[in-house]
Design an enzyme around this catalytic site. Structure first.
Site, PDB file in Angstrom:
ATOM      1  N   VAL A  34       0.850  -1.194   0.000  1.00 52.20           N
ATOM      2  CA  VAL A  34       0.000   0.000   0.000  1.00 52.20           C
ATOM      3  C   VAL A  34       0.889   1.247   0.000  1.00 52.20           C
ATOM      4  O   VAL A  34       0.704   2.163  -0.798  1.00 52.20           O
ATOM      5  CB  VAL A  34      -0.965   0.002   1.200  1.00 52.20           C
ATOM      6  CG1 VAL A  34      -1.657   1.352   1.352  1.00 52.20           C
ATOM      7  CG2 VAL A  34      -2.015  -1.095   1.025  1.00 52.20           C
ATOM      8  N   TYR A 141      -0.893   9.240  16.050  1.00 54.62           N
ATOM      9  CA  TYR A 141       0.242   8.441  15.565  1.00 54.62           C
ATOM     10  C   TYR A 141       1.119   8.002  16.743  1.00 54.62           C
ATOM     11  O   TYR A 141       1.385   6.808  16.927  1.00 54.62           O
ATOM     12  CB  TYR A 141       1.066   9.253  14.554  1.00 54.62           C
ATOM     13  CG  TYR A 141       2.415   8.634  14.269  1.00 54.62           C
ATOM     14  CD1 TYR A 141       2.496   7.403  13.628  1.00 54.62           C
ATOM     15  CD2 TYR A 141       3.582   9.254  14.680  1.00 54.62           C
ATOM     16  CE1 TYR A 141       3.727   6.815  13.393  1.00 54.62           C
ATOM     17  CE2 TYR A 141       4.821   8.676  14.440  1.00 54.62           C
ATOM     18  CZ  TYR A 141       4.878   7.450  13.802  1.00 54.62           C
ATOM     19  OH  TYR A 141       6.103   6.870  13.590  1.00 54.62           O
ATOM     20  N   LYS A 145       1.712   4.071  18.664  1.00 54.32           N
ATOM     21  CA  LYS A 145       3.009   3.431  18.913  1.00 54.32           C
ATOM     22  C   LYS A 145       3.178   3.124  20.403  1.00 54.32           C
ATOM     23  O   LYS A 145       3.701   2.071  20.781  1.00 54.32           O
ATOM     24  CB  LYS A 145       4.140   4.350  18.435  1.00 54.32           C
ATOM     25  CG  LYS A 145       4.182   4.534  16.925  1.00 54.32           C
ATOM     26  CD  LYS A 145       4.717   3.280  16.260  1.00 54.32           C
ATOM     27  CE  LYS A 145       4.910   3.449  14.780  1.00 54.32           C
ATOM     28  NZ  LYS A 145       5.590   2.317  14.156  1.00 54.32           N
ATOM     29  N   GLY A 284       1.135  21.033  16.310  1.00 58.99           N
ATOM     30  CA  GLY A 284       1.638  19.778  16.884  1.00 58.99           C
ATOM     31  C   GLY A 284       3.139  19.591  16.795  1.00 58.99           C
ATOM     32  O   GLY A 284       3.637  18.528  17.164  1.00 58.99           O
ATOM     33  N   ASP A 285       3.886  20.583  16.299  1.00 60.96           N
ATOM     34  CA  ASP A 285       5.343  20.452  16.222  1.00 60.96           C
ATOM     35  C   ASP A 285       6.005  20.930  17.516  1.00 60.96           C
ATOM     36  O   ASP A 285       5.987  22.126  17.812  1.00 60.96           O
ATOM     37  CB  ASP A 285       5.897  21.321  15.072  1.00 60.96           C
ATOM     38  CG  ASP A 285       5.986  20.581  13.762  1.00 60.96           C
ATOM     39  OD1 ASP A 285       5.951  19.340  13.768  1.00 60.96           O
ATOM     40  OD2 ASP A 285       6.117  21.261  12.725  1.00 60.96           O
TER      41      ASP A 285
HETATM   42  N1  UDP Z   1       9.208  21.163   8.118  1.00 59.07           N
HETATM   43  C1  UDP Z   1       9.144  22.380   7.453  1.00 59.07           C
HETATM   44  N2  UDP Z   1       8.636  22.406   6.184  1.00 59.07           N
HETATM   45  C2  UDP Z   1       8.202  21.287   5.544  1.00 59.07           C
HETATM   46  C3  UDP Z   1       8.281  20.031   6.227  1.00 59.07           C
HETATM   47  C4  UDP Z   1       8.785  20.009   7.510  1.00 59.07           C
HETATM   48  O1  UDP Z   1       9.519  23.431   8.008  1.00 59.07           O
HETATM   49  O2  UDP Z   1       7.732  21.388   4.393  1.00 59.07           O
HETATM   50  C5  UDP Z   1       9.750  21.117   9.479  1.00 59.07           C
HETATM   51  C6  UDP Z   1       8.776  20.571  10.510  1.00 59.07           C
HETATM   52  O3  UDP Z   1       7.983  21.605  11.026  1.00 59.07           O
HETATM   53  C7  UDP Z   1       9.738  19.979  11.541  1.00 59.07           C
HETATM   54  C8  UDP Z   1      10.937  19.527  10.721  1.00 59.07           C
HETATM   55  O4  UDP Z   1      10.835  20.225   9.471  1.00 59.07           O
HETATM   56  O5  UDP Z   1      10.165  20.982  12.433  1.00 59.07           O
HETATM   57  C9  UDP Z   1      10.944  18.045  10.442  1.00 59.07           C
HETATM   58  O6  UDP Z   1       9.680  17.680   9.921  1.00 59.07           O
HETATM   59  P1  UDP Z   1       9.383  16.249   9.347  1.00 59.07           P
HETATM   60  O7  UDP Z   1       7.958  16.268   8.855  1.00 59.07           O
HETATM   61  O8  UDP Z   1      10.448  15.869   8.368  1.00 59.07           O
HETATM   62  O9  UDP Z   1       9.557  15.266  10.575  1.00 59.07           O
HETATM   63  P2  UDP Z   1       8.855  15.277  12.041  1.00 59.07           P
HETATM   64  O10 UDP Z   1       9.849  15.951  12.948  1.00 59.07           O
HETATM   65  O11 UDP Z   1       7.546  15.980  11.937  1.00 59.07           O
HETATM   66  O12 UDP Z   1       8.726  13.819  12.346  1.00 59.07           O
END
Ligand code: UDP
Length: 329
Positions: A34, A141, A145, A284-285
């Site tokens: 998938v 998510y 886990k 959520g970051d």
């Molecule tokens: N990020 C960003 N722009 C994007 C994608 C990600 O600024 O187009 C930032 C995101 O906010 C985080 C970091 O890059 O701080 C890593 O994001 P990713 O989605 O790769 O991994 P995560 O930490 O969410 O698992």
């Protein structure tokens, strides 16, 4: 050892298959394709196409192949989607995993290696992050886990299952020969998106938030090479020979990089300018996530080989240069 790699056509699973072969093990791949890719399969490795939650199918594979240990990489991994489609995440990441564990129990396979995540900690109490921090996920998510980690503890206690759960930080990079790499559909991860912006496949990269309380205002993450992750999974095998063992390890380099630093690394490695747009924060970051992996280093002798963001990006760039459209399947 005869190892079933569930999700072996996916990003981390496919790299682990290669590392298993290099370490002298015999992998067998199970994947429903998938999200996995046919192009990520290793031709000489037996491949079974189907669902991990299909007990009859999985039970037959376990028996026919004489599987001794199962590695499970087949989870859905998009945080945003887990918020909007929680049924999908609980169904695959928890319910189907429970079915897999149930059939392993019935067939008598007692060793399990699980892909967990630093997202189980939520917003961490302390940095760098050790394994003993409170686990309080902030999205479904991470919760799925953590739910599986808790199921594993109960099964270990009740039935003597021996397992290791690896809490990854930001898996990144590609195989050194450039033959397999990262190809998510849709892609949401920073490094492949920045590379796409560097080569003009995207108009730009949006930085999600420039007002965080970090040195350059952008989020800090711990990018760890997918082959380094894979090696830790194999290094734990010896510790699973006794029944009822339970291990948890954080896997990261311990050195955080900001979003701006990742963009600069891509510019250095590719020699191309990346068009950047400063955007609002992504919900959520957490501002900063980086690992203390002393436990994995001490107990497993784990050592990170790709110890700089440039080394990691070089492998991602090599994969992209050889496969500009990913797997094309
Ligand atoms: N990020 C960003 N722009 C994007 C994608 C990600 O600024 O187009 C930032 C995101 O906010 C985080 C970091 O890059 O701080 C890593 O994001 P990713 O989605 O790769 O991994 P995560 O930490 O969410 O698992």
């Amino acid at each position: 050892m005869k190892v079933l790699v569930v999700g072996g056509a996916g990003y981390i699973g496919s790299h682990c298959v290669r590392q298993l072969i290099a370490a002298g093990h015999e992998p067998v791949v199970l994947d429903n394709l998938v999200y996995g890719h046919k192009g990520a399969l290793t031709p000489e490795v037996p491949f079974y196409e189907g669902d991990l939650g299909d007990k009859e199918f999985v039970g037959k594979v376990l028996k026919d192949e004489g599987i001794e240990l199962v590695m499970h990489f087949a989870a859905y991994c998009f945080v945003g989607e887990s918020v909007t489609e929680p049924f999908k995440y609980y169904e695959n990441n928890v319910v189907a995993t429970l079915r897999l564990l149930e059939v392993m129990h019935e067939v008598g396979v007692k060793k399990f290696v699980f892909s967990s995540t630093c997202a189980t900690y939520g917003v961490p109490e302390r940095l760098p992050m050790t394994e003993d921090l409170a686990q309080a996920p902030i999205n479904p998510y991470g919760q799925t886990k953590l739910d599986v980690e808790n199921i594993l503890k109960a099964l270990s206690h009740a039935y003597g299952l021996s397992f290791a759960a690896f809490r990854y930080f930001n898996a990144a990079g590609a195989s050194v020969d450039g033959s397999i790499g990262e190809d998510h559909q849709p892609e949401t991860h920073l490094i492949p998106l920045v590379i796409d912006a560097a080569v003009g496949k995207r108009e730009n990269i949006k930085i999600f938030g420039t007002d965080y309380d970090t040195p350059d205002g952008t989020c800090l993450r711990d990018y760890v090479h997918v082959d380094d992750l894979s090696r830790a999974h194999i290094a734990v095998f010896d510790k699973l020979s006794e029944p009822g063992q339970a291990f948890f390890y954080n896997l990261g380099t311990g050195t955080p990089n900001s979003v701006r630093e990742v963009i600069s690394a891509v510019e250095r490695v590719t020699g191309k300018k990346v068009p950047v747009i400063e955007d609002v924060r992504r919900p959520g970051d957490p501002p900063a996530l980086f690992a203390d992996s002393t436990k994995a280093q001490t107990e497993l002798g784990w050592k990170v080989e790709f110890d700089s963001i440039d080394k990691i990006v070089e492998t991602a760039w090599n994969w992209h240069s050889k496969n500009p459209n990913g797997y094309n399947d």
